[in-house]
Motif scaffolding. Structure first.
Motif, PDB file in Angstrom:
ATOM      1  N   ALA A  45       0.908  -1.370  -0.008  1.00 32.03           N
ATOM      2  CA  ALA A  45      -0.141  -0.023  -0.107  1.00 32.03           C
ATOM      3  C   ALA A  45       0.710   1.301  -0.006  1.00 32.03           C
ATOM      4  CB  ALA A  45      -0.890   0.136   1.370  1.00 32.03           C
ATOM      5  N   ALA A  48       2.354   1.769  -3.291  1.00 32.34           N
ATOM      6  CA  ALA A  48       1.165   2.350  -4.337  1.00 32.34           C
ATOM      7  C   ALA A  48       1.195   3.642  -4.049  1.00 32.34           C
ATOM      8  CB  ALA A  48       0.089   1.469  -4.271  1.00 32.34           C
ATOM      9  N   PHE A  55      -5.946   2.362  -5.840  1.00 35.57           N
ATOM     10  CA  PHE A  55      -5.821   1.225  -5.202  1.00 35.57           C
ATOM     11  C   PHE A  55      -6.880   0.201  -5.989  1.00 35.57           C
ATOM     12  CE2 PHE A  55      -5.541   4.050  -1.318  1.00 35.57           C
ATOM     13  CZ  PHE A  55      -4.307   4.189  -1.393  1.00 35.57           C
ATOM     14  N   LEU A  61      -1.064  -2.376  -9.978  1.00 36.86           N
ATOM     15  CA  LEU A  61      -0.896  -3.021  -8.883  1.00 36.86           C
ATOM     16  C   LEU A  61       0.051  -4.194  -9.345  1.00 36.86           C
ATOM     17  CD1 LEU A  61      -4.024  -2.998  -6.776  1.00 36.86           C
ATOM     18  CD2 LEU A  61      -1.831  -1.759  -6.206  1.00 36.86           C
ATOM     19  N   VAL A 105      -6.113  -2.235  -0.917  1.00 37.51           N
ATOM     20  CA  VAL A 105      -5.267  -2.669  -1.683  1.00 37.51           C
ATOM     21  C   VAL A 105      -5.426  -4.362  -1.206  1.00 37.51           C
ATOM     22  CG1 VAL A 105      -3.648  -1.189  -2.272  1.00 37.51           C
ATOM     23  CG2 VAL A 105      -3.042  -2.954  -0.463  1.00 37.51           C
TER      24      VAL A 105
END
Ligand code: DC
Length: 235
Positions: A45, A48, A55, A61, A105
């Protein structure tokens, strides 16, 4: 599911139930390795947020998971530090913002799938045994773990503990805000379609609301030791 003979202890449960302290102390008492899987989700997270990946951007991701390296290293004086690509992110991943981001996430299948092998590898490399702390260790990551515990506490008790922890770190958040955040996270974690938070059918449920840390640790270590002993008799 081969894991090199390590005896695996799964400790799942909601935020603020005392899982982290309990897991660390259980691992120390047993001489087992410790795998804090929440820290792994938090680190993803954090990365990111750093890279500006939304998310719910599964492709973003997936790309992120392919290029980052997450490791645990011993913390001088006890416990563990979390490293992302060689940089210590242990403190950075413990903010309320990253708690919310980790909850988001962790609801993505691409993230759960991407982290499965890392969690299994860390446990396999553990030697005689490992304590894995998370939400779905006993249900998804290691459904055949030798001992499973679901550590929980009443929502007000959990929020008060978390608030005390954040206040001690100088965070100005109120108890009401912590409780609201926690209720939202509990709801998200329990209602998500993928790997929702729930006790495994064969988990021992431990409600820590009215127990001291020592009592909780003693109960879990006692249960693990009796299973280790009966395993030895069987073997
Ligand atoms: O235990 P924690 O608060 O550090 O976990 C952070 C977030 O990651 C939390 O919202 C739940 C999620 N998580 C998960 O979905 N599966 C795990 N095995 C561990 C954590």
């Amino acid at each position: 599911m081969s894991r090199g003979g390590a005896f695996l202890v799964a400790i799942d449960g909601p935020a603020g139930a005392g899982k982290s302290t309990v897991s660390r102390r259980v691992a120390e008492r047993l001489g087992f390795a410790m795998v804090d899987t929440g820290a792994i989700y938090r680190t993803v997270a954090w990365a990111a947020v750093r890279d500006g990946i939304a998310f719910d951007d599964d492709a973003g991701l997936a790309g992120l998971l392919g290029r980052i390296r997450i490791e645990f290293r011993p913390r001088p004086g006890g416990g563990q530090l979390v490293f992302l690509d060689g940089a210590d992110v242990s403190a950075a991943i413990r903010t309320p913002e990253i708690s919310r981001a980790a909850s988001s996430v962790s609801a993505r299948q691409v993230v759960r799938d991407g982290l499965l092998e890392l969690q299994r590898r860390l446990a396999r490399g553990a030697g005689k045994g490992a304590v894995l702390e998370g939400r779905d260790i006993g249900t998804v990551v290691f459904p055949d773990a030798e001992a499973k515990f679901f550590v929980t506490a009443r929502p007000d008790v959990r929020a008060a503990r978390r608030h005390a922890e954040l206040s001690a770190r100088g965070d100005a958040i109120t108890l009401a805000e912590v409780l609201a955040d926690q209720n939202q996270r509990d709801k998200d974690d329990m209602e998500r379609a993928i790997a929702p938070l729930r006790p495994a059918d064969d988990a021992v449920v431990v409600d820590t609301s009215d127990l001291s840390m020592d009592e909780v640790v003693d109960r879990i270590v006692g249960e693990v030791e009796s299973r280790l002993a009966s395993g030895t008799l069987r073997g």
